[in-house]
Design an enzyme around this catalytic site. Structure first.
Site, mmCIF file in Angstrom:
data_model
loop_
_atom_site.group_PDB
_atom_site.id
_atom_site.type_symbol
_atom_site.label_atom_id
_atom_site.label_comp_id
_atom_site.label_asym_id
_atom_site.label_seq_id
_atom_site.Cartn_x
_atom_site.Cartn_y
_atom_site.Cartn_z
ATOM 1 N N CYS A 15 46.123 40.953 38.084
ATOM 2 C CA CYS A 15 44.804 40.309 38.086
ATOM 3 C C CYS A 15 44.214 40.484 36.696
ATOM 4 C CB CYS A 15 43.917 40.868 39.196
ATOM 5 S SG CYS A 15 43.532 42.636 39.024
ATOM 6 N N ARG A 21 41.607 43.608 42.538
ATOM 7 C CA ARG A 21 42.535 42.858 43.382
ATOM 8 C C ARG A 21 43.981 43.320 43.298
ATOM 9 N NH1 ARG A 21 40.828 37.287 40.946
ATOM 10 N NH2 ARG A 21 40.559 38.748 39.225
ATOM 11 N N ASP A 130 37.634 36.798 42.885
ATOM 12 C CA ASP A 130 37.332 38.092 42.288
ATOM 13 C C ASP A 130 36.112 38.718 42.984
ATOM 14 O OD1 ASP A 130 36.895 40.213 40.664
ATOM 15 O OD2 ASP A 130 36.700 39.052 38.806
HETATM 16 P P1 4NP Z 1 40.085 42.493 39.049
HETATM 17 O O1 4NP Z 1 38.492 42.441 38.963
HETATM 18 O O2 4NP Z 1 40.601 41.490 38.046
HETATM 19 O O3 4NP Z 1 40.351 42.103 40.440
HETATM 20 O O4 4NP Z 1 40.480 43.912 38.715
HETATM 21 C C1 4NP Z 1 37.782 42.548 37.759
HETATM 22 C C2 4NP Z 1 37.596 43.772 37.193
HETATM 23 C C3 4NP Z 1 36.856 43.885 36.027
HETATM 24 C C4 4NP Z 1 36.324 42.762 35.436
HETATM 25 C C5 4NP Z 1 36.519 41.525 36.002
HETATM 26 C C6 4NP Z 1 37.254 41.424 37.163
HETATM 27 N N1 4NP Z 1 35.531 42.887 34.259
HETATM 28 O O5 4NP Z 1 35.054 41.863 33.766
HETATM 29 O O6 4NP Z 1 35.366 43.999 33.752
#
Ligand code: 4NP
Length: 166
Positions: A15, A21, A130
């Site tokens: 991800c 995720r 997300d």
């Molecule tokens: P992930 O979620 O891609 O599912 O781990 C996110 C975690 C952090 C961020 C964005 C999405 N961020 O912008 O820091």
């Protein structure tokens, strides 16, 4: 990272941050593979580096825990070049991250690239939204979708393993 020497598959979930995720996908798939007796290398990574070294988001740890799976020992890392040779499958959680994986793929990389819901009949190409900026309910929704995809991939790879044996 888990698995034994006779494993045929290596699955890497990807991800953006590797704190929400893909850690949930790693946990759900690891459990699904274990339930089926499928020995498989399993890991997760992010296309971005913001959270390298961090434990999964507390809300992701909580929802996995409510579903009987402990993901608290994971630490975020960024996708790297070796991943395209070490894993047979690199599975992205959404379209943007699939494109991010594709953009980093070495010409002779051996991993096949796909999305998590590609293994679920009728849901090919669908992203997992997300939940990072959402509430606890967003994490519950993400978990159920991720769990569906993880179980479908475990079924698919178990079938493939049986075909390879035959
Ligand atoms: P992930 O979620 O891609 O599912 O781990 C996110 C975690 C952090 C961020 C964005 C999405 N961020 O912008 O820091």
């Amino acid at each position: 990272m888990h698995g034994g020497i006779e494993q045929k598959f290596g699955v890497l979930f990807v991800c953006l941050g590797n704190i929400c995720r893909s850690p949930m996908a790693e946990g759900a798939f690891h459990a699904a593979a274990q339930e089926r007796g499928l020995s498989c290398l399993v890991d997760s990574a992010g296309t971005a580096s913001y959270h390298v070294g961090s434990q999964p988001d507390a809300r992701a740890i909580a929802v996995a825990g409510r579903n009987g799976i402990d993901i608290s020992g994971q630490a975020a890392r960024q996708l790297d070049r070796d991943d395209f040779y070490r894993f047979t499958h690199i599975i992205a959680l959404d379209r943007a991250n699939l494109e991010g994986v594709r953009a980093r793929a070495p010409r002779d990389g051996t991993a096949s690239l796909a999305m998590l819901l590609d293994a679920v009949p009728g849901r090919r190409g669908e992203p997992v939204a997300d939940p990072y900026y959402g509430d606890a309910a967003a994490f519950d929704t993400a978990w159920s979708v991720i769990s569906l995809g993880a179980n479908a991939w475990a079924d698919r790879l178990l079938q493939k393993a049986a075909q390879l044996k035959a």
